[in-house]
Design an enzyme around this catalytic site. Structure first.
Site, short mmCIF file in Angstrom:
data_model
loop_
_atom_site.label_atom_id
_atom_site.label_comp_id
_atom_site.label_asym_id
_atom_site.label_seq_id
_atom_site.Cartn_x
_atom_site.Cartn_y
_atom_site.Cartn_z
N ARG A 18 -3.64 -37.73 -83.77
CA ARG A 18 -4.36 -38.36 -84.88
C ARG A 18 -4.66 -37.30 -85.92
O ARG A 18 -5.05 -36.18 -85.57
CB ARG A 18 -5.71 -38.94 -84.43
CG ARG A 18 -5.65 -39.98 -83.37
CD ARG A 18 -5.13 -41.30 -83.84
NE ARG A 18 -5.86 -41.90 -84.94
CZ ARG A 18 -5.41 -42.94 -85.63
NH1 ARG A 18 -4.22 -43.46 -85.36
NH2 ARG A 18 -6.12 -43.44 -86.61
N ASN A 44 -0.28 -29.91 -71.50
CA ASN A 44 -0.99 -28.71 -71.99
C ASN A 44 -2.44 -28.70 -71.51
O ASN A 44 -2.97 -27.65 -71.16
CB ASN A 44 -0.91 -28.62 -73.52
CG ASN A 44 0.39 -28.01 -73.97
OD1 ASN A 44 0.63 -26.83 -73.75
ND2 ASN A 44 1.26 -28.83 -74.55
N HIS A 64 1.37 -26.52 -81.28
CA HIS A 64 2.42 -27.23 -82.02
C HIS A 64 3.79 -26.71 -81.56
O HIS A 64 3.98 -25.50 -81.43
CB HIS A 64 2.23 -26.99 -83.52
CG HIS A 64 3.25 -27.69 -84.36
ND1 HIS A 64 3.21 -29.06 -84.60
CD2 HIS A 64 4.36 -27.23 -84.98
CE1 HIS A 64 4.25 -29.40 -85.34
NE2 HIS A 64 4.97 -28.31 -85.59
#
Ligand code: GAR
Length: 219
Positions: free
Chosen positions: A92, A15, A110
């Site tokens: 994270r 990405n 996502h």
């Protein structure tokens, strides 16, 4: 004036590569000022260096807790003059303090149609639920994981014989389309957050049809 973007990665950075390619266009409203990884061995770091971009490693293992790690990341982003943060496979959890410091200036991609399937193993979970459609979402980041106003989504079909691998490949190519689109909307000042909805303002200089067009099944 182009907006300065920091990209946070943990892995291969496909990405990130899509954002780098988009930003190579002189008309794109954002410049990549920094690529930062929490893992020294992230594959995406090499790609960013090859593109001549500034890179940084802030290894989470070197910090006693999340707050001190986040403070170090924040300092690197601000040193580089970053105005917008893109999370691109950054694995994270971020502290509420850090997230609030970048409110409406930090976005994430996502691999599901949020608010369905937050968290991990999204592809297998969509298959197991018998879904006919899956997809991906770019959203503003809020302290609670995988929540926040939705900027862009793309839907792809789930084929009867799909596996986690084949479905994630199809979704990933949709991710590479919508992430540059979402960043263009934000960097181009075309987004307004009203309540917890992201509203697109004005005449669009970008084509939104990629969000709904399902790519062909391959093979
Ligand atoms: C992407 O599929 C991204 O949507 C996902 O990790 C992958 C990173 O790939 N992110 C999440 O699951 C975050 N919750 P990349 O490093 O090739 O961009």
């Amino acid at each position: 004036m182009k907006r300065k973007v920091g990209i946070l990665i943990s892995g291969r950075g496909s990405n990130m590569s899509a954002l780098i390619e988009a930003a190579a266009d002189p008309d794109y409203p954002a410049d990549i000022a920094l690529v930062l990884s929490n893992r020294p061995d992230a594959g995406g770091l090499d790609r960013a260096r090859e593109a001549g971009l500034q890179t940084a490693v802030v290894d989470h293992k070197a910090y006693p807790d999340r707050a001190s790690f986040d403070a170090a990341v924040d300092a690197r982003l601000r040193e580089a003059g970053v105005e917008i943060v893109c999370l691109a496979g950054f694995m994270r959890l971020l502290t509420p303090g850090f997230v609030e410091g970048w409110r409406n200036r930090m976005i994430n991609i996502h691999p599901s149609l949020l608010p369905l399937f937050p968290g991990l193993h999204t592809h297998q979970r969509a298959i197991d639920a018998g879904m006919r459609l899956a997809g991906c979402t770019v959203h503003f980041v809020r302290p609670e994981m995988d929540t926040g106003p939705i900027i862009a989504q793309a839907a792809v079909p789930i084929a009867p014989n799909d596996t986690e691998e084949t479905l994630s490949k199809r979704i990933l190519s949709a991710e590479h389309r919508i992430y540059p689109l979402a960043l263009a909307l934000l960097a181009g000042n075309l987004l307004r957050v009203e309540g917890e909805r992201a509203v697109i303002d004005g005449a669009l200089p970008v084509d939104l049809s990629g969000m709904v067009a399902a790519p062909e099944f391959e093979g």
